[in-house]
Design a protein around this motif. Structure first.
Motif, short mmCIF file in Angstrom:
data_model
loop_
_atom_site.label_atom_id
_atom_site.label_comp_id
_atom_site.label_asym_id
_atom_site.label_seq_id
_atom_site.Cartn_x
_atom_site.Cartn_y
_atom_site.Cartn_z
N PRO A 1 0.72 -1.53 -0.04
CA PRO A 1 0.10 0.02 0.10
C PRO A 1 0.79 1.23 0.06
O PRO A 1 0.57 2.21 -0.55
N LEU A 2 2.14 1.35 0.76
CA LEU A 2 2.77 2.62 0.43
C LEU A 2 3.22 2.58 -0.49
O LEU A 2 3.44 3.85 -1.07
N ARG A 3 3.96 1.72 -1.39
CA ARG A 3 4.52 1.83 -2.79
C ARG A 3 3.43 2.29 -3.72
O ARG A 3 3.54 3.14 -4.49
N THR A 4 2.17 1.82 -3.48
CA THR A 4 1.04 2.27 -4.18
C THR A 4 0.78 4.08 -3.98
O THR A 4 0.53 4.61 -5.13
N LYS A 5 0.89 4.37 -3.05
CA LYS A 5 0.68 5.59 -2.59
C LYS A 5 1.79 6.52 -2.92
O LYS A 5 1.62 7.47 -3.85
N ILE A 6 3.19 6.13 -3.01
CA ILE A 6 4.23 6.78 -3.53
C ILE A 6 4.22 6.86 -4.93
O ILE A 6 4.39 7.99 -5.61
N LEU A 7 3.77 5.80 -5.53
CA LEU A 7 3.59 5.69 -7.12
C LEU A 7 2.61 6.66 -7.72
O LEU A 7 2.71 7.39 -8.59
N MET A 8 1.51 6.74 -6.86
CA MET A 8 0.44 7.78 -7.29
C MET A 8 0.88 9.39 -7.28
O MET A 8 0.48 10.09 -7.96
N VAL B 1 -6.20 6.87 -6.11
CA VAL B 1 -6.59 7.98 -6.98
C VAL B 1 -7.61 8.49 -6.50
O VAL B 1 -7.70 9.95 -6.65
N LEU B 2 -8.46 8.00 -5.84
CA LEU B 2 -9.57 8.82 -5.19
C LEU B 2 -8.95 9.81 -4.02
O LEU B 2 -9.50 11.18 -3.99
N ASN B 3 -8.20 9.40 -3.30
CA ASN B 3 -7.36 10.21 -2.51
C ASN B 3 -6.77 11.37 -2.98
O ASN B 3 -6.65 12.54 -2.58
N ARG B 4 -6.15 11.02 -4.04
CA ARG B 4 -5.26 12.06 -4.84
C ARG B 4 -6.52 13.20 -5.34
O ARG B 4 -6.31 14.39 -5.22
N ALA B 5 -7.43 12.76 -5.76
CA ALA B 5 -8.46 13.60 -6.48
C ALA B 5 -9.16 14.45 -5.24
O ALA B 5 -9.60 15.68 -5.57
N LYS B 6 -9.41 14.05 -4.02
CA LYS B 6 -9.77 14.89 -2.84
C LYS B 6 -8.85 15.90 -2.65
O LYS B 6 -9.22 17.00 -2.34
N THR B 7 -7.63 15.54 -2.64
CA THR B 7 -6.42 16.50 -2.37
C THR B 7 -6.58 17.58 -3.63
O THR B 7 -6.37 18.80 -3.23
N ARG B 8 -6.60 17.15 -4.75
CA ARG B 8 -6.80 18.13 -5.93
C ARG B 8 -7.70 19.18 -5.65
O ARG B 8 -7.68 20.38 -6.02
N VAL B 9 -9.16 18.54 -5.08
CA VAL B 9 -10.19 19.44 -5.05
C VAL B 9 -9.89 20.49 -3.91
O VAL B 9 -10.18 21.78 -4.03
N LEU B 10 -9.41 20.06 -2.66
CA LEU B 10 -9.22 20.81 -1.62
C LEU B 10 -8.08 21.96 -2.14
O LEU B 10 -8.28 22.95 -1.15
N THR B 11 -7.38 21.66 -2.76
CA THR B 11 -5.98 22.79 -3.04
C THR B 11 -6.28 23.31 -4.28
O THR B 11 -5.33 24.30 -4.63
N ALA B 12 -7.56 23.15 -5.08
CA ALA B 12 -7.76 23.95 -6.34
C ALA B 12 -7.97 25.54 -5.94
O ALA B 12 -8.68 25.64 -4.97
N PRO B 13 -7.84 26.21 -6.78
CA PRO B 13 -8.10 27.76 -6.58
C PRO B 13 -9.69 27.77 -6.62
O PRO B 13 -10.56 27.03 -7.15
#
Length: 195
Positions: free
Chosen positions: A19-26, A108-120
């Motif tokens: 799981p950590l490698r998957t997270k790093i890879l994302m 992928v869903l976690n990264r999408a959440k981060t992108r939403v939260l950090t978008a202008p």
């Protein structure tokens, strides 16, 4: 960067199942990072991140993309070799591939959440009552279709995204957009009733 890399060996599959490698890879699919930057992002030691980077590099999931000298130190930036990774057909029977795939969807869903939260804030301005004129998109749906119809949809969707990605026309008027989709088979409808 290739769109999809096919995982060919059991060793590769085992390496990516962590799981950590998957997270790093994302993270590395999104943009290049140094070991230090990843350690800060993930709140882990550099030694732990370096170990996992070496494993990912050894199994051809990531590569060194650039070296930058800064303050007498040589910073190494790593990036993913593809935007997505799938197991070859002969590896599909291994249980680990199911959990690795599930984990990759979650990342992928976690990264999408981060992108939403950090978008202008301007990303979420609504300047028309007609949704077709919005320059953002958020939707979900539960559908009942044949496998063939679903596969036809995914093929068309991939073609549309690839068309956007390979559009080389660069102008000062270009805007940057984050695009993602997740789809998978479900047992029953939760959000909508079947018509």
């Amino acid at each position: 960067m290739k769109t999809i890399k096919t995982i060919q060996t059991y060793e590769q599959l085992k390496a990516i199942s962590d799981p950590l490698r998957t997270k790093i890879l994302m993270y590395l699919v999104e943009r290049p990072y140094t070991c230090h930057q990843l350690a800060e992002e993930l709140n882990l030691t550099r030694a732990k991140i370096l170990y996992h980077l070496r494993e990912l590099e050894k199994h051809d999931f990531i590569q060194l993309v650039k070296k930058v000298e800064q303050g007498g130190n040589l910073l190494k930036y790593y990036g993913a070799v593809a935007r997505g990774f799938i197991p070859a057909d002969h590896l599909l029977n291994f249980v680990e591939s199911q959990e690795a795939t599930r984990q990759s969807y979650l990342e992928v869903l976690n990264r999408a959440k981060t992108r939403v939260l950090t978008a202008p804030n301007s990303s979420f301005e609504i300047n028309s009552s007609e949704v077709e004129n919005w320059d953002s998109l958020s939707l979900q749906s539960e559908v009942s279709v044949t496998k063939e119809k679903f596969l036809e949809f995914t093929r068309k969707y991939r073609e549309l995204v690839e068309e956007l990605v390979t559009d080389n026309e660069k102008t000062e008027k270009n805007n940057n957009y984050y695009v993602m989709i997740t789809a998978f088979k479900i047992d029953e409808f939760v959000f909508s009733e079947k018509s």
